[in-house]
Design a protein around this motif. Structure first.
Motif, PDB file in Angstrom:
ATOM      1  N   THR A  33       1.739  -6.818  -5.761  1.00  0.00           N
ATOM      2  CA  THR A  33       0.696  -5.905  -6.223  1.00  0.00           C
ATOM      3  C   THR A  33       0.940  -4.550  -5.578  1.00  0.00           C
ATOM      4  O   THR A  33       0.955  -4.431  -4.350  1.00  0.00           O
ATOM      5  N   GLY A  34       1.168  -3.549  -6.409  1.00  0.00           N
ATOM      6  CA  GLY A  34       1.356  -2.199  -5.914  1.00  0.00           C
ATOM      7  C   GLY A  34       0.027  -1.468  -5.895  1.00  0.00           C
ATOM      8  O   GLY A  34      -0.647  -1.366  -6.933  1.00  0.00           O
ATOM      9  N   VAL A  35      -0.364  -0.990  -4.737  1.00  0.00           N
ATOM     10  CA  VAL A  35      -1.654  -0.315  -4.580  1.00  0.00           C
ATOM     11  C   VAL A  35      -1.414   1.191  -4.537  1.00  0.00           C
ATOM     12  O   VAL A  35      -0.664   1.687  -3.691  1.00  0.00           O
ATOM     13  N   LEU A  80       0.857  -1.182   0.000  1.00  0.00           N
ATOM     14  CA  LEU A  80       0.000   0.000   0.000  1.00  0.00           C
ATOM     15  C   LEU A  80       0.891   1.229   0.000  1.00  0.00           C
ATOM     16  O   LEU A  80       1.741   1.391   0.862  1.00  0.00           O
ATOM     17  N   GLY A  81       0.684   2.109  -0.976  1.00  0.00           N
ATOM     18  CA  GLY A  81       1.555   3.272  -1.119  1.00  0.00           C
ATOM     19  C   GLY A  81       2.773   2.955  -1.965  1.00  0.00           C
ATOM     20  O   GLY A  81       3.869   3.456  -1.717  1.00  0.00           O
ATOM     21  N   ALA A  82       2.589   2.128  -2.992  1.00  0.00           N
ATOM     22  CA  ALA A  82       3.706   1.647  -3.799  1.00  0.00           C
ATOM     23  C   ALA A  82       4.359   2.726  -4.646  1.00  0.00           C
ATOM     24  O   ALA A  82       5.471   2.529  -5.144  1.00  0.00           O
ATOM     25  N   ALA A  83       3.700   3.867  -4.826  1.00  0.00           N
ATOM     26  CA  ALA A  83       4.250   4.914  -5.679  1.00  0.00           C
ATOM     27  C   ALA A  83       5.164   5.883  -4.925  1.00  0.00           C
ATOM     28  O   ALA A  83       5.851   6.692  -5.538  1.00  0.00           O
ATOM     29  N   GLY A  84       5.192   5.814  -3.602  1.00  0.00           N
ATOM     30  CA  GLY A  84       6.064   6.689  -2.825  1.00  0.00           C
ATOM     31  C   GLY A  84       7.494   6.204  -2.843  1.00  0.00           C
ATOM     32  O   GLY A  84       7.804   5.117  -3.335  1.00  0.00           O
ATOM     33  N   ARG A  85       8.414   6.998  -2.270  1.00  0.00           N
ATOM     34  CA  ARG A  85       9.833   6.632  -2.297  1.00  0.00           C
ATOM     35  C   ARG A  85      10.089   5.328  -1.559  1.00  0.00           C
ATOM     36  O   ARG A  85      10.817   4.462  -2.042  1.00  0.00           O
ATOM     37  N   VAL A  86       9.487   5.171  -0.377  1.00  0.00           N
ATOM     38  CA  VAL A  86       9.665   3.928   0.364  1.00  0.00           C
ATOM     39  C   VAL A  86       8.961   2.784  -0.354  1.00  0.00           C
ATOM     40  O   VAL A  86       9.516   1.690  -0.521  1.00  0.00           O
TER      41      VAL A  86
END
Length: 227
Positions: free
Chosen positions: A37-39, A15-21
């Motif tokens: 799976t990137g959410v 969850l939050g796959a688009a952030g830096r972490v």
């Protein structure tokens, strides 16, 4: 750690796959051979994510509407944040932001064994000199304390669960700095240096991936620091 064997391959939702972490964690998990799976909240805005990453739209703040994405998931990493940068004001901020995510995962994620890794906040780390890092306004601005409180409530919510196999991995305040190298886990209290040290996103992501592949931290919060 090397890549996982087929028998060790897991399906993991970040969850939050688009952030830096989140990006660093998904990259580490994919290298280990997991199905990931990137959410993300707005799928169309993140076409630059890895081609071998399954990307789906979902909102950690409303898992009842997104619970289908949790079907068949063996582990979840919560790398979400309510804002991309420290806000000017916390007016209207939901102090139970993270605690509610924990409660919703416990309610809507159905699996016999559920491994949850939560990204912690350095300000909540307990120091060996007493108090927490966030108590020092010179190290953590007082205006950001609602954010620290939200993370503390997440920890309390996790400790209240009985069915989640959870771990909070807390990076130091210097996350995003530092040099490549090994990491180590510290149960705490931590030294001021450990709480503020530089750590690369790749080092932190390696710790997360290892705690999914070969868990050693269970129902506990640890700091991830440079070795």
């Amino acid at each position: 750690m090397g890549t996982t064997s087929d028998s060790g391959r897991r399906h993991i939702a970040v969850l939050g796959a688009a952030g830096r972490v989140g990006r660093a964690v998904t990259a580490a998990l994919l290298r280990d051979g997991h199905e990931v799976t990137g959410v993300v909240r707005e799928q169309a805005r993140h076409r630059d994510l890895p081609v071998d990453l399954r990307v789906t739209a979902g909102d950690a703040r409303n898992l009842v509407a997104s619970k289908a994405l949790l079907h068949g998931v063996d582990a979840v990493v919560t790398a979400v944040t309510p804002f991309p940068a420290p806000p000017d004001s916390f007016d209207g901020f939901e102090i139970d932001y993270y605690a509610r995510i924990v409660a919703d995962l416990d309610r809507y994620w159905h699996r016999p064994h559920r491994r949850l890794i939560a990204v912690g906040l350095a300000a909540t780390l307990e120091l060996d000199s007493g108090g927490r890092l966030g108590d020092d306004a010179g190290l953590f601005p007082a205006r950001l304390r609602p954010f620290a409180e939200a993370h503390l409530r997440q920890l309390a919510a996790l400790r209240a669960t009985t069915a989640l196999d959870w771990a909070v991995l807390t990076p130091p305040a210097g996350l995003g700095a530092g040099a490549a190298g090994e990491y180590r886990l510290v149960a705490g209290p931590v030294t001021l240096w450990q709480a503020t040290a530089g750590l690369t996103h790749a080092q932190y992501a390696r710790a997360v991936a290892d705690q999914i592949g070969e868990p050693t931290v269970r129902e506990a919060r640890v700091a991830v620091v440079p070795a």
